[in-house]
Design a protein around this motif. Structure first.
Motif, PDB file in Angstrom:
ATOM      1  N   ILE A   1       0.856  -1.186   0.000  1.00 35.83           N
ATOM      2  CA  ILE A   1       0.000   0.000   0.000  1.00 35.83           C
ATOM      3  C   ILE A   1       0.894   1.238   0.000  1.00 35.83           C
ATOM      4  N   LEU A   2       0.800   2.011  -1.071  1.00 38.56           N
ATOM      5  CA  LEU A   2       1.648   3.188  -1.229  1.00 38.56           C
ATOM      6  C   LEU A   2       1.105   4.384  -0.458  1.00 38.56           C
ATOM      7  N   LYS A   3      -0.211   4.578  -0.508  1.00 35.06           N
ATOM      8  CA  LYS A   3      -0.822   5.698   0.224  1.00 35.06           C
ATOM      9  C   LYS A   3      -2.311   5.465   0.333  1.00 35.06           C
ATOM     10  N   TRP A   4      -2.914   6.185   1.262  1.00 33.42           N
ATOM     11  CA  TRP A   4      -4.366   6.168   1.470  1.00 33.42           C
ATOM     12  C   TRP A   4      -4.761   7.583   1.807  1.00 33.42           C
ATOM     13  N   LEU A   5      -5.830   8.061   1.202  1.00 34.48           N
ATOM     14  CA  LEU A   5      -6.243   9.438   1.414  1.00 34.48           C
ATOM     15  C   LEU A   5      -7.708   9.616   1.044  1.00 34.48           C
ATOM     16  N   PRO A   6      -8.317  10.692   1.548  1.00 35.72           N
ATOM     17  CA  PRO A   6      -9.700  10.985   1.132  1.00 35.72           C
ATOM     18  C   PRO A   6      -9.731  11.235  -0.379  1.00 35.72           C
ATOM     19  N   SER A   7     -10.696  10.676  -1.070  1.00 37.05           N
ATOM     20  CA  SER A   7     -10.798  10.856  -2.526  1.00 37.05           C
ATOM     21  C   SER A   7     -10.980  12.314  -2.899  1.00 37.05           C
ATOM     22  N   SER A   8     -11.581  13.086  -2.012  1.00 37.31           N
ATOM     23  CA  SER A   8     -11.811  14.502  -2.309  1.00 37.31           C
ATOM     24  C   SER A   8     -10.496  15.285  -2.382  1.00 37.31           C
ATOM     25  N   ASN A   9      -9.392  14.716  -1.867  1.00 39.87           N
ATOM     26  CA  ASN A   9      -8.082  15.376  -1.931  1.00 39.87           C
ATOM     27  C   ASN A   9      -7.365  15.151  -3.254  1.00 39.87           C
ATOM     28  N   ARG A  10      -7.898  14.288  -4.106  1.00 47.65           N
ATOM     29  CA  ARG A  10      -7.236  13.990  -5.376  1.00 47.65           C
ATOM     30  C   ARG A  10      -7.445  15.144  -6.337  1.00 47.65           C
ATOM     31  N   THR A  11      -6.388  15.560  -7.002  1.00 47.15           N
ATOM     32  CA  THR A  11      -6.521  16.620  -8.005  1.00 47.15           C
ATOM     33  C   THR A  11      -7.192  16.065  -9.256  1.00 47.15           C
ATOM     34  N   PRO A  12      -6.617  14.990  -9.855  1.00 43.97           N
ATOM     35  CA  PRO A  12      -7.355  14.404 -10.976  1.00 43.97           C
ATOM     36  C   PRO A  12      -8.435  13.484 -10.414  1.00 43.97           C
ATOM     37  N   ASN A  13      -9.636  13.606 -10.906  1.00 43.20           N
ATOM     38  CA  ASN A  13     -10.739  12.720 -10.544  1.00 43.20           C
ATOM     39  C   ASN A  13     -11.035  12.668  -9.045  1.00 43.20           C
TER      40      ASN A  13
ATOM     41  N   LEU B   1      -2.122   1.011  -4.526  1.00 37.55           N
ATOM     42  CA  LEU B   1      -1.423  -0.257  -4.301  1.00 37.55           C
ATOM     43  C   LEU B   1      -0.348  -0.463  -5.350  1.00 37.55           C
ATOM     44  N   GLN B   2       0.739  -1.103  -4.964  1.00 37.33           N
ATOM     45  CA  GLN B   2       1.748  -1.535  -5.918  1.00 37.33           C
ATOM     46  C   GLN B   2       1.433  -2.985  -6.260  1.00 37.33           C
ATOM     47  N   THR B   3       1.124  -3.259  -7.527  1.00 34.86           N
ATOM     48  CA  THR B   3       0.792  -4.618  -7.958  1.00 34.86           C
ATOM     49  C   THR B   3       1.800  -5.068  -9.006  1.00 34.86           C
ATOM     50  N   SER B   4       1.683  -6.310  -9.433  1.00 35.59           N
ATOM     51  CA  SER B   4       2.571  -6.817 -10.479  1.00 35.59           C
ATOM     52  C   SER B   4       2.347  -6.078 -11.792  1.00 35.59           C
ATOM     53  N   ARG B   5       1.198  -5.431 -11.940  1.00 36.44           N
ATOM     54  CA  ARG B   5       0.894  -4.649 -13.149  1.00 36.44           C
ATOM     55  C   ARG B   5       1.183  -3.165 -12.954  1.00 36.44           C
ATOM     56  N   GLY B   6       1.862  -2.819 -11.873  1.00 33.95           N
ATOM     57  CA  GLY B   6       2.149  -1.415 -11.592  1.00 33.95           C
ATOM     58  C   GLY B   6       1.209  -0.864 -10.537  1.00 33.95           C
ATOM     59  N   LYS B   7       1.139   0.459 -10.479  1.00 27.76           N
ATOM     60  CA  LYS B   7       0.312   1.113  -9.464  1.00 27.76           C
ATOM     61  C   LYS B   7      -1.170   0.982  -9.822  1.00 27.76           C
ATOM     62  N   GLN B   8      -1.971   0.643  -8.821  1.00 25.29           N
ATOM     63  CA  GLN B   8      -3.412   0.523  -9.008  1.00 25.29           C
ATOM     64  C   GLN B   8      -4.106   1.269  -7.879  1.00 25.29           C
ATOM     65  N   ASP B   9      -5.123   2.047  -8.229  1.00 22.89           N
ATOM     66  CA  ASP B   9      -5.892   2.777  -7.222  1.00 22.89           C
ATOM     67  C   ASP B   9      -7.222   2.081  -6.989  1.00 22.89           C
ATOM     68  N   LEU B  10      -7.558   1.914  -5.715  1.00 29.50           N
ATOM     69  CA  LEU B  10      -8.873   1.408  -5.333  1.00 29.50           C
ATOM     70  C   LEU B  10      -9.645   2.551  -4.701  1.00 29.50           C
ATOM     71  N   ARG B  11     -10.829   2.819  -5.207  1.00 30.46           N
ATOM     72  CA  ARG B  11     -11.684   3.823  -4.574  1.00 30.46           C
ATOM     73  C   ARG B  11     -12.792   3.087  -3.840  1.00 30.46           C
ATOM     74  N   MET B  12     -12.992   3.486  -2.600  1.00 34.82           N
ATOM     75  CA  MET B  12     -14.035   2.894  -1.777  1.00 34.82           C
ATOM     76  C   MET B  12     -14.928   3.997  -1.246  1.00 34.82           C
ATOM     77  N   ARG B  13     -16.225   3.746  -1.237  1.00 32.74           N
ATOM     78  CA  ARG B  13     -17.175   4.707  -0.675  1.00 32.74           C
ATOM     79  C   ARG B  13     -17.693   4.145   0.638  1.00 32.74           C
TER      80      ARG B  13
END
Length: 104
Positions: free
Chosen positions: A50-62, A73-85
Motif C-alpha cells: 500500500i503506497l498511500k491512502w487518502l480521502p478521494s476529495s483530496n485527489r486533483t485528478p478525478n 497499491l503496488q501490484t505486479s501490473r504497476g500502481k493501481q488505485d482502489l476507490r471505496m465509498r
C-alpha cells in the motif's frame, strides 16, 4: 498496534465508470483485508504494497465525494488505485484513522 479485534467496515468499491460493488474491509496488523459483502475473504493487501491512502476529495485528478477514500497499491501490473465509498464522511475518516493507527 493494539490487540483488540479490528472493526469490519461496510464500503462499496467504485469502478472507473461509477459502478459500485458492496464489500467489507477490515484493517489488520498485516494490511487491508477485503471481504465479500457476506464476509467471505477476497484479498489481503499487505501494508508493504500500500503506497498511500487518502480521502478521494483530496485527489486533483478525478476527486471523489466526501465519503470516499482512495488506496494506492503496488501490484505486479504497476500502481493501481482502489476507490471505496464508506457509509458517510465520518465513517471514511474513521477508516483512514484506523489505517493510520495500525501502521504507526
Amino acid at each position: 498496534m493494539g490487540d483488540a479485534p479490528s472493526q469490519v467496515h461496510s464500503v462499496a468499491l467504485v469502478g472507473p465508470g461509477g459502478r459500485t460493488q458492496p464489500v467489507k474491509i477490515q484493517i489488520i496488523a498485516e494490511g487491508l483485508k477485503l471481504l465479500k459483502a457476506n464476509g467471505e475473504p477476497l484479498e489481503l493487501f499487505p501494508f508493504s504494497r500500500i503506497l498511500k491512502w487518502l480521502p478521494s476529495s483530496n485527489r486533483t485528478p478525478n476527486p471523489g465525494d466526501a465519503s470516499s477514500l482512495d488506496v494506492s497499491l503496488q501490484t505486479s501490473r504497476g500502481k493501481q488505485d482502489l476507490r471505496m465509498r464508506a457509509e458517510s464522511p465520518a465513517a471514511m475518516k474513521g477508516i483512514l484513522k484506523e489505517i493510520d493507527d495500525t501502521v504507526r
